[in-house]
Write an enzyme that holds these catalytic residues in place. Structure first.
Site, mmCIF file in Angstrom:
data_model
loop_
_atom_site.group_PDB
_atom_site.id
_atom_site.type_symbol
_atom_site.label_atom_id
_atom_site.label_comp_id
_atom_site.label_asym_id
_atom_site.label_seq_id
_atom_site.Cartn_x
_atom_site.Cartn_y
_atom_site.Cartn_z
ATOM 1 C CB SER A 183 -0.784 -0.177 1.390
ATOM 2 O OG SER A 183 -1.482 1.287 1.649
ATOM 3 C CE1 TYR B 247 -3.664 -2.451 5.339
ATOM 4 C CE2 TYR B 247 -2.884 0.000 4.814
ATOM 5 C CZ TYR B 247 -3.522 -1.354 4.312
ATOM 6 O OH TYR B 247 -3.807 -1.568 2.984
HETATM 7 N N1 LIG Z 1 -8.703 -0.791 -1.135
HETATM 8 C C1 LIG Z 1 -7.663 0.058 -0.915
HETATM 9 O O1 LIG Z 1 -7.965 1.253 -0.797
HETATM 10 C C2 LIG Z 1 -6.438 -0.508 -0.731
HETATM 11 C C3 LIG Z 1 -5.360 0.357 -0.757
HETATM 12 C C4 LIG Z 1 -3.778 -0.117 -0.588
HETATM 13 C C5 LIG Z 1 -3.831 -1.453 -0.424
HETATM 14 N N2 LIG Z 1 -4.722 -2.504 -0.167
HETATM 15 C C6 LIG Z 1 -4.471 -3.647 -0.131
HETATM 16 O O2 LIG Z 1 -5.168 -4.546 -1.156
HETATM 17 C C7 LIG Z 1 -5.288 -5.773 -0.618
HETATM 18 C C8 LIG Z 1 -6.720 -6.339 -1.050
HETATM 19 O O3 LIG Z 1 -7.716 -5.447 -0.385
HETATM 20 P P1 LIG Z 1 -8.995 -5.119 -1.075
HETATM 21 O O4 LIG Z 1 -8.751 -3.393 -1.332
HETATM 22 O O5 LIG Z 1 -9.318 -5.915 -2.210
HETATM 23 O O6 LIG Z 1 -9.995 -5.162 0.123
HETATM 24 P P2 LIG Z 1 -11.233 -6.058 0.390
HETATM 25 O O7 LIG Z 1 -12.083 -6.093 -0.926
HETATM 26 O O8 LIG Z 1 -11.835 -6.221 1.728
HETATM 27 O O9 LIG Z 1 -10.412 -7.656 0.134
HETATM 28 C C9 LIG Z 1 -9.808 -8.346 1.039
HETATM 29 C C10 LIG Z 1 -9.618 -9.836 0.512
HETATM 30 O O10 LIG Z 1 -8.776 -10.414 1.909
HETATM 31 C C11 LIG Z 1 -9.322 -11.609 2.391
HETATM 32 N N3 LIG Z 1 -9.213 -11.816 3.590
HETATM 33 C C12 LIG Z 1 -8.932 -10.840 4.826
HETATM 34 N N4 LIG Z 1 -8.900 -11.667 5.727
HETATM 35 C C13 LIG Z 1 -8.594 -12.997 5.493
HETATM 36 C C14 LIG Z 1 -8.209 -13.913 6.334
HETATM 37 N N5 LIG Z 1 -8.039 -13.977 7.673
HETATM 38 N N6 LIG Z 1 -8.012 -15.078 5.542
HETATM 39 C C15 LIG Z 1 -8.375 -15.191 4.521
HETATM 40 N N7 LIG Z 1 -8.497 -14.262 3.490
HETATM 41 C C16 LIG Z 1 -8.626 -12.933 4.200
HETATM 42 C C17 LIG Z 1 -10.933 -11.414 1.991
HETATM 43 O O11 LIG Z 1 -11.428 -12.466 1.982
HETATM 44 P P3 LIG Z 1 -12.437 -13.098 3.070
HETATM 45 O O12 LIG Z 1 -13.160 -12.231 4.003
HETATM 46 O O13 LIG Z 1 -13.512 -13.882 2.224
HETATM 47 O O14 LIG Z 1 -11.882 -13.992 3.831
HETATM 48 C C18 LIG Z 1 -11.035 -10.602 0.911
HETATM 49 O O15 LIG Z 1 -11.025 -11.272 -0.261
HETATM 50 C C19 LIG Z 1 -5.252 -5.805 1.011
HETATM 51 O O16 LIG Z 1 -3.935 -6.474 1.036
HETATM 52 C C20 LIG Z 1 -5.053 -4.347 1.295
HETATM 53 O O17 LIG Z 1 -4.415 -4.006 2.221
HETATM 54 C C21 LIG Z 1 -6.147 -1.922 -0.579
#
Ligand SMILES: NC(=O)c1ccc[n+]([C@@H]2O[C@H](COP(=O)([O-])OP(=O)(O)OC[C@H]3O[C@@H](n4cnc5c(N)ncnc54)[C@H](OP(=O)(O)O)[C@@H]3O)[C@@H](O)[C@H]2O)c1
Length: 268
Positions: free
Chosen positions: A142, A155
């Protein structure tokens, strides 16, 4: 997308957001996708959506915060005979608010998913990639990894680990044919924000619309960076410019910003 032709990709956090989009963009090229998350029904729905002749999709329900479930995932992978050529460590979660008010279980889950699971999966899968002399690891970090972030201190620190680990590992792997890329997105409209909000919070997480980059664009930029063997990618030109400028700001100026946030708590 030639690089991904016939690949076997393991994607954690494939049940929503960036993870599901990685699966969508890789599906036309990959030979095999291994989708991992806790919500199996979401993975099954994605499998149905992406199904095409010549593509095998495995859905594996696992809580990657749980070591036992990670080991079961690795055992299932070994039993399936699949050899991962692209590991996308995408699963992650945030927690917004002051650290002193945080719920320990949430903090622990964040450390376990963002850091420990990513490191364990890389440790287990990397030797095969090195032996094959070809492969790629994409770690989803991130822009929060590049600056201290009040109210998301754990985080941001967990993502600083991801960026640093990726860079160090990339250096170790030079000449092996295995690349490591850190994806550093700014804000993206996914479920991330809802999950990072605390139930009792009255204040929503700041994520200006101007800086938001669509998930499709973030994932396309990340896969392009893997294909070009780039160390780090910050999708979106505006976010990239801002982060480049921010990286030049001296730490004592950043500290002034952090002190202001604390004042806000004292007044609140
Ligand atoms: N969205 C943003 O603004 C942003 C910005 C920078 C970086 N990121 C990073 O991008 C990545 C993806 O996030 P996203 O934005 O796509 O958010 P998201 O829609 O909330 O997706 C998060 C994913 O992680 C999985 N996950 C969470 N806890 C888990 C666990 N204990 N075991 C297995 N799977 C788990 C969730 O699946 P289940 O709940 O089904 O387990 C979900 O598929 C993350 O690493 C986040 O830190 C996001």
């Amino acid at each position: 997308m030639n690089f991904f032709h016939g690949c076997t990709a393991l994607i954690t956090g494939a049940s929503s957001g960036l993870g599901a989009e990685f699966a969508r963009q890789l599906a036309p090229h990959a030979r095999s996708l291994i989708l991992v998350a806790r919500r199996l029904e979401r993975l099954e729905a994605l499998k149905e959506e992406l199904d095409r002749p010549g593509l095998t999709i495995h859905c594996h329900a696992a809580d990657v915060a749980d070591e036992v479930q990670i080991e079961a995932l690795l055992a299932a992978l070994a039993a399936s005979g699949e050899r991962v050529s692209l590991l996308i460590n995408n699963a992650g979660l945030g927690d917004h608010g002051f650290f002193e008010d945080s719920d320990w279980e949430r903090v622990e889950a964040m450390l376990d998913v963002n850091i420990k699971a990513l490191t364990r999966l890389t440790h287990a899968i990397l030797p095969d990639l090195v032996r094959a002399g070809r492969g790629a690891i994409l770690n989803v970090s991130s822009i929060a990894s590049l600056l201290p972030l009040p109210k998301m201190a754990v985080y941001a620190a967990s993502k600083a680990y991801v960026t640093s680990f990726s860079e160090g590992l990339r250096g170790e792997l030079r000449g092996t044919g295995v690349s490591v890329t850190a994806l550093c997105p700014g804000p993206v409209n996914t479920e991330f924000f809802n999950i990072a909000e605390r139930a009792q919070s009255r204040e929503s997480m700041p994520a200006p619309e101007l800086f938001k980059v669509p998930a499709t664009e973030v994932v396309a930029a990340a896969l392009d960076a893997v294909e070009r063997d780039r160390a780090r990618v910050i999708p979106g030109w505006l976010v990239c410019i801002i982060m480049t400028i921010a990286s030049l700001v001296p730490i004592f100026v950043l500290r002034l910003f952090i002190a202001q946030r604390r004042k806000e708590k004292a007044e609140g």
